[in-house]
Design an enzyme around this catalytic site. Structure first.
Site, PDB file in Angstrom:
ATOM      1  N   SER A   1       0.868  -1.195   0.000  1.00 58.47           N
ATOM      2  CA  SER A   1       0.000   0.000   0.000  1.00 58.47           C
ATOM      3  C   SER A   1       0.896   1.234   0.000  1.00 58.47           C
ATOM      4  CB  SER A   1      -0.860   0.000   1.273  1.00 58.47           C
ATOM      5  OG  SER A   1      -1.401   1.280   1.514  1.00 58.47           O
TER       6      SER A   1
ATOM      7  N   TYR B   1      -1.135  -0.543  10.344  1.00 62.40           N
ATOM      8  CA  TYR B   1      -1.375  -1.078   8.998  1.00 62.40           C
ATOM      9  C   TYR B   1      -0.251  -0.620   8.066  1.00 62.40           C
ATOM     10  CZ  TYR B   1      -3.732  -1.364   4.410  1.00 62.40           C
ATOM     11  OH  TYR B   1      -4.049  -1.604   3.096  1.00 62.40           O
TER      12      TYR B   1
HETATM   13  N1  LIG Z   1      -8.827  -0.882  -1.088  1.00 61.72           N
HETATM   14  C1  LIG Z   1      -7.775  -0.093  -0.945  1.00 61.72           C
HETATM   15  O1  LIG Z   1      -7.851   1.159  -0.994  1.00 61.72           O
HETATM   16  C2  LIG Z   1      -6.403  -0.694  -0.757  1.00 61.72           C
HETATM   17  C3  LIG Z   1      -5.277   0.132  -0.943  1.00 61.72           C
HETATM   18  C4  LIG Z   1      -4.008  -0.400  -0.766  1.00 61.72           C
HETATM   19  C5  LIG Z   1      -3.863  -1.732  -0.429  1.00 61.72           C
HETATM   20  N2  LIG Z   1      -4.973  -2.516  -0.250  1.00 61.72           N
HETATM   21  C6  LIG Z   1      -4.763  -3.924   0.101  1.00 61.72           C
HETATM   22  O2  LIG Z   1      -5.411  -4.744  -0.828  1.00 61.72           O
HETATM   23  C7  LIG Z   1      -5.747  -5.983  -0.211  1.00 61.72           C
HETATM   24  C8  LIG Z   1      -7.195  -6.313  -0.504  1.00 61.72           C
HETATM   25  O3  LIG Z   1      -8.021  -5.271  -0.031  1.00 61.72           O
HETATM   26  P1  LIG Z   1      -9.470  -4.972  -0.627  1.00 61.72           P
HETATM   27  O4  LIG Z   1      -9.593  -3.497  -0.642  1.00 61.72           O
HETATM   28  O5  LIG Z   1      -9.729  -5.743  -1.854  1.00 61.72           O
HETATM   29  O6  LIG Z   1     -10.392  -5.523   0.579  1.00 61.72           O
HETATM   30  P2  LIG Z   1     -11.857  -6.142   0.583  1.00 61.72           P
HETATM   31  O7  LIG Z   1     -12.669  -5.655  -0.547  1.00 61.72           O
HETATM   32  O8  LIG Z   1     -12.342  -5.927   1.969  1.00 61.72           O
HETATM   33  O9  LIG Z   1     -11.596  -7.704   0.349  1.00 61.72           O
HETATM   34  C9  LIG Z   1     -10.822  -8.416   1.260  1.00 61.72           C
HETATM   35  C10 LIG Z   1     -10.816  -9.882   0.874  1.00 61.72           C
HETATM   36  O10 LIG Z   1      -9.897 -10.570   1.730  1.00 61.72           O
HETATM   37  C11 LIG Z   1     -10.592 -11.540   2.507  1.00 61.72           C
HETATM   38  N3  LIG Z   1      -9.947 -11.544   3.812  1.00 61.72           N
HETATM   39  C12 LIG Z   1      -9.975 -10.591   4.764  1.00 61.72           C
HETATM   40  N4  LIG Z   1      -9.251 -10.970   5.816  1.00 61.72           N
HETATM   41  C13 LIG Z   1      -8.743 -12.184   5.516  1.00 61.72           C
HETATM   42  C14 LIG Z   1      -7.926 -13.104   6.210  1.00 61.72           C
HETATM   43  N5  LIG Z   1      -7.484 -12.863   7.448  1.00 61.72           N
HETATM   44  N6  LIG Z   1      -7.598 -14.261   5.610  1.00 61.72           N
HETATM   45  C15 LIG Z   1      -8.061 -14.545   4.372  1.00 61.72           C
HETATM   46  N7  LIG Z   1      -8.843 -13.721   3.676  1.00 61.72           N
HETATM   47  C16 LIG Z   1      -9.181 -12.562   4.243  1.00 61.72           C
HETATM   48  C17 LIG Z   1     -12.062 -11.100   2.483  1.00 61.72           C
HETATM   49  O11 LIG Z   1     -12.978 -12.160   2.659  1.00 61.72           O
HETATM   50  P3  LIG Z   1     -13.415 -12.657   4.157  1.00 61.72           P
HETATM   51  O12 LIG Z   1     -13.895 -11.437   4.890  1.00 61.72           O
HETATM   52  O13 LIG Z   1     -14.468 -13.686   3.921  1.00 61.72           O
HETATM   53  O14 LIG Z   1     -12.185 -13.256   4.750  1.00 61.72           O
HETATM   54  C18 LIG Z   1     -12.144 -10.557   1.062  1.00 61.72           C
HETATM   55  O15 LIG Z   1     -12.253 -11.601   0.140  1.00 61.72           O
HETATM   56  C19 LIG Z   1      -5.403  -5.818   1.277  1.00 61.72           C
HETATM   57  O16 LIG Z   1      -4.136  -6.377   1.535  1.00 61.72           O
HETATM   58  C20 LIG Z   1      -5.329  -4.312   1.457  1.00 61.72           C
HETATM   59  O17 LIG Z   1      -4.480  -3.955   2.515  1.00 61.72           O
HETATM   60  C21 LIG Z   1      -6.234  -2.032  -0.411  1.00 61.72           C
END
Ligand SMILES: NC(=O)c1ccc[n+]([C@@H]2O[C@H](COP(=O)([O-])OP(=O)(O)OC[C@H]3O[C@@H](n4cnc5c(N)ncnc54)[C@H](OP(=O)(O)O)[C@@H]3O)[C@@H](O)[C@H]2O)c1
Length: 260
Positions: free
Chosen positions: A151, A164
């Site tokens: 990130s 985080y």
């Molecule tokens: N969205 C942003 O702005 C952003 C920016 C920079 C980086 N990121 C990174 O991108 C990644 C994905 O984020 P996202 O925005 O796509 O989130 P999201 O839409 O909330 O999706 C998260 C996914 O991960 C699963 N998950 C959550 N905790 C987990 C765990 N402990 N073990 C296995 N699966 C888990 C969730 O399903 P369940 O709840 O069923 O487990 C879901 O499928 C993360 O690493 C986040 O830090 C996101």
């Protein structure tokens, strides 16, 4: 949404694992790798949304294993399932990540800090150790590629989500360190997105999207597909001389002096 018919087929015959893939960025990555020819294993904690995500992908191209990325038994079960169902592993995408609270670091409960580290950092290392050591997966012999989802908060502090950001900074250095350890057969890279429109980031933009996007030179937030495109590049032979790098995907935010 990317036009699947216009995509190259860089992962024909290859197998990928995408953690945290029932929605958001992880699902878009799985979709993109499948569209380019891969068979993919998806993970997430909740079985029903995971099953729905698998069912939304073309038949025979995806499987799901439910469980938490911080759980060693789940990681072992997932890797064994991939060996049994797909016969090997070429691409590991460590996408699962979490941030359960908004709190200044000085007030942060240390048990919550441990949990964030356990999933975002140690879970990622656990997946990598498991994949590299698993004989039947032949990850190194197949020229394995690892992509960690970091990130921009790993570069610049963001208020309220300090731990985080610390784990994402550590992921960026883990990526460099493992690239040195695991070359020449395995490449290790990362992506560092700014705000991407998913459930995870909703509080950062909902109801104020125009204000938030004003700081982005490209005047929009990221989409899961924007991140999937970067991950697919790093996983492909187009990046065959790239290792230890973190590709920033931020619509220009950091160049403009902003922070997520
Ligand atoms: N969205 C942003 O702005 C952003 C920016 C920079 C980086 N990121 C990174 O991108 C990644 C994905 O984020 P996202 O925005 O796509 O989130 P999201 O839409 O909330 O999706 C998260 C996914 O991960 C699963 N998950 C959550 N905790 C987990 C765990 N402990 N073990 C296995 N699966 C888990 C969730 O399903 P369940 O709840 O069923 O487990 C879901 O499928 C993360 O690493 C986040 O830090 C996101």
């Amino acid at each position: 949404m990317t036009d699947a018919d216009a995509l190259p087929h860089r992962f024909e015959g290859q197998v990928a694992l995408v953690t945290g893939a029932s929605r958001g960025i992880g699902f878009a990555i799985a979709q993109r790798l499948v569209a380019e020819g891969a068979r993919v294993c998806l993970t997430a904690r909740k079985p029903n949304p995971l099953a729905e995500a698998v069912a939304a992908l073309p038949a025979g191209r995806a499987i799901g294993v439910a469980g938490g990325s911080g759980d060693p038994a789940h990681r072992a079960e997932t890797l064994d399932t991939i060996a049994r169902e797909f016969g090997g592993l070429d691409v590991l995408v460590n996408n699962a990540g979490m941030n359960p609270v908004a709190s200044p670091l000085v007030d942060l409960d240390l048990d919550i800090a441990r949990k964030i580290n356990e999933i975002n950092l140690l879970g990622t290392l656990g997946w990598i150790q498991g994949a590299v050591r698993h004989e039947a997966l032949q990850f190194a012999a197949r020229g394995g590629r690892i992509i960690n989802v970091a990130s921009v908060t790993g570069y610049t502090p963001s208020e309220g989500i300090g731990m985080y950001g610390v784990t994402k900074a550590a992921l960026i250095h883990l990526t460099r360190t493992l690239a040195v350890e695991l070359g020449p057969r395995i490449r290790v890279n990362a992506v560092a997105p700014a705000v991407v429109k998913t459930q995870f980031a909703r509080a950062l933009y909902e109801g104020k999207e125009d204000d938030v996007t004003a700081a982005y030179p490209l005047k929009r937030l990221g989409t899961p597909e924007d991140v999937a495109g970067g991950v697919a590049y790093l996983a492909s032979d187009d990046a065959s001389w790239v290792t230890g790098q973190t590709v920033t995907l931020d619509g220009g935010l950091l160049s403009a002096g902003g922070a997520a």
